[in-house]
Design a protein around this motif. Structure first.
Motif, PDB file in Angstrom:
ATOM      1  N   LEU A   1       0.812  -1.215   0.000  1.00 14.60           N
ATOM      2  CA  LEU A   1       0.000   0.000   0.000  1.00 14.60           C
ATOM      3  C   LEU A   1       0.846   1.266   0.000  1.00 14.60           C
ATOM      4  O   LEU A   1       1.853   1.353   0.704  1.00 14.60           O
ATOM      5  CB  LEU A   1      -0.888   0.052   1.247  1.00 14.60           C
ATOM      6  CG  LEU A   1      -2.003  -0.957   1.370  1.00 14.60           C
ATOM      7  CD1 LEU A   1      -2.720  -0.756   2.703  1.00 14.60           C
ATOM      8  CD2 LEU A   1      -2.984  -0.859   0.213  1.00 14.60           C
ATOM      9  N   SER A   2       0.394   2.249  -0.739  1.00 16.65           N
ATOM     10  CA  SER A   2       0.957   3.591  -0.610  1.00 16.65           C
ATOM     11  C   SER A   2       0.240   4.266   0.558  1.00 16.65           C
ATOM     12  O   SER A   2      -0.814   3.811   1.010  1.00 16.65           O
ATOM     13  CB  SER A   2       0.720   4.393  -1.894  1.00 16.65           C
ATOM     14  OG  SER A   2      -0.676   4.658  -2.041  1.00 16.65           O
ATOM     15  N   GLU A   3       0.814   5.353   1.035  1.00 15.00           N
ATOM     16  CA  GLU A   3       0.172   6.082   2.136  1.00 15.00           C
ATOM     17  C   GLU A   3      -1.182   6.641   1.701  1.00 15.00           C
ATOM     18  O   GLU A   3      -2.126   6.672   2.487  1.00 15.00           O
ATOM     19  CB  GLU A   3       1.086   7.196   2.659  1.00 15.00           C
ATOM     20  CG  GLU A   3       2.341   6.677   3.353  1.00 15.00           C
ATOM     21  CD  GLU A   3       2.069   5.716   4.514  1.00 15.00           C
ATOM     22  OE1 GLU A   3       1.123   5.960   5.302  1.00 15.00           O
ATOM     23  OE2 GLU A   3       2.814   4.717   4.620  1.00 15.00           O
ATOM     24  N   SER A   4      -1.300   7.049   0.442  1.00 10.95           N
ATOM     25  CA  SER A   4      -2.594   7.574  -0.024  1.00 10.95           C
ATOM     26  C   SER A   4      -3.641   6.458  -0.092  1.00 10.95           C
ATOM     27  O   SER A   4      -4.812   6.693   0.202  1.00 10.95           O
ATOM     28  CB  SER A   4      -2.453   8.292  -1.363  1.00 10.95           C
ATOM     29  OG  SER A   4      -2.031   7.409  -2.373  1.00 10.95           O
ATOM     30  N   GLN A   5      -3.237   5.252  -0.467  1.00 14.96           N
ATOM     31  CA  GLN A   5      -4.185   4.130  -0.441  1.00 14.96           C
ATOM     32  C   GLN A   5      -4.628   3.841   1.002  1.00 14.96           C
ATOM     33  O   GLN A   5      -5.785   3.539   1.242  1.00 14.96           O
ATOM     34  CB  GLN A   5      -3.553   2.868  -1.035  1.00 14.96           C
ATOM     35  CG  GLN A   5      -3.411   2.905  -2.536  1.00 14.96           C
ATOM     36  CD  GLN A   5      -2.643   1.689  -3.035  1.00 14.96           C
ATOM     37  OE1 GLN A   5      -1.519   1.441  -2.600  1.00 14.96           O
ATOM     38  NE2 GLN A   5      -3.257   0.951  -3.940  1.00 14.96           N
TER      39      GLN A   5
END
Length: 169
Positions: A44-48
């Motif tokens: 996961l990215s932080e935005s996800q």
């Protein structure tokens, strides 16, 4: 531990989670979940992680934090009941436990999740056979230590379904 909890070992909403757990050794199931969750968080990215699929719904990070805190609470109950403690334990308000998770990184969530899961597995591996069927009361519901182990796995399965369908689709 391969024996599923009998219907007499739990009541109320706990059955919804227990029914989600597949056949097999509960410790192996929990270990497989740990691998799956760790891989998900690493991807996961932080935005996800900050994604919220609708107004008023939890972010993906908050869902993972909720899974981890729920496990903490269920494992605490399991420990008390497995040791023969008959103190009636209260329920808990999941919203009270939510505040910090939105500010955590996915790496922090992964570390916290792994620590809690490893603690749960260590506890379960050390339980003598007779401890699994010991009962206690939590949130005014009678439940065994074995059933609580299944609730932990089933609760995560429930939320992983939500994550797949609402957050990653």
């Amino acid at each position: 531990m391969n024996q599923r909890p009998l219907v007499e070992e739990y009541a109320g909403d706990f059955g919804e989670y227990i029914r989600l757990v597949p056949e097999g050794n509960i410790i192996d199931i929990l270990l497989a979940q740990e691998k799956q969750m760790t891989e998900l968080l690493a991807s996961l990215s932080e935005s996800q992680g900050a994604y919220r699929y609708a107004e008023g719904k939890w972010t993906l990070k908050e869902v993972v934090g909720h899974i981890t805190d729920g496990e903490r609470i269920m494992t605490y109950r399991l420990l008390r009941f497995a040791r023969g403690d008959q103190t009636s334990l209260p329920g808990y308000d999941q919203e009270v436990f939510m505040p910090p998770f939105g500010s955590w990184t996915t790496a922090q969530l992964a570390e916290d999740y792994r620590a809690v899961r490893q603690s749960t597995i260590t506890l379960l591996r050390g339980l003598p056979a007779e401890a699994w069927s010991r009962k206690g009361t939590a949130n005014n519901v009678s439940i065994t230590a074995r059933a609580l182990a299944y609730v932990i796995a089933g609760h995560e399965l429930h939320h992983m379904g939500v994550i797949r369908n609402r957050y990653l689709s």
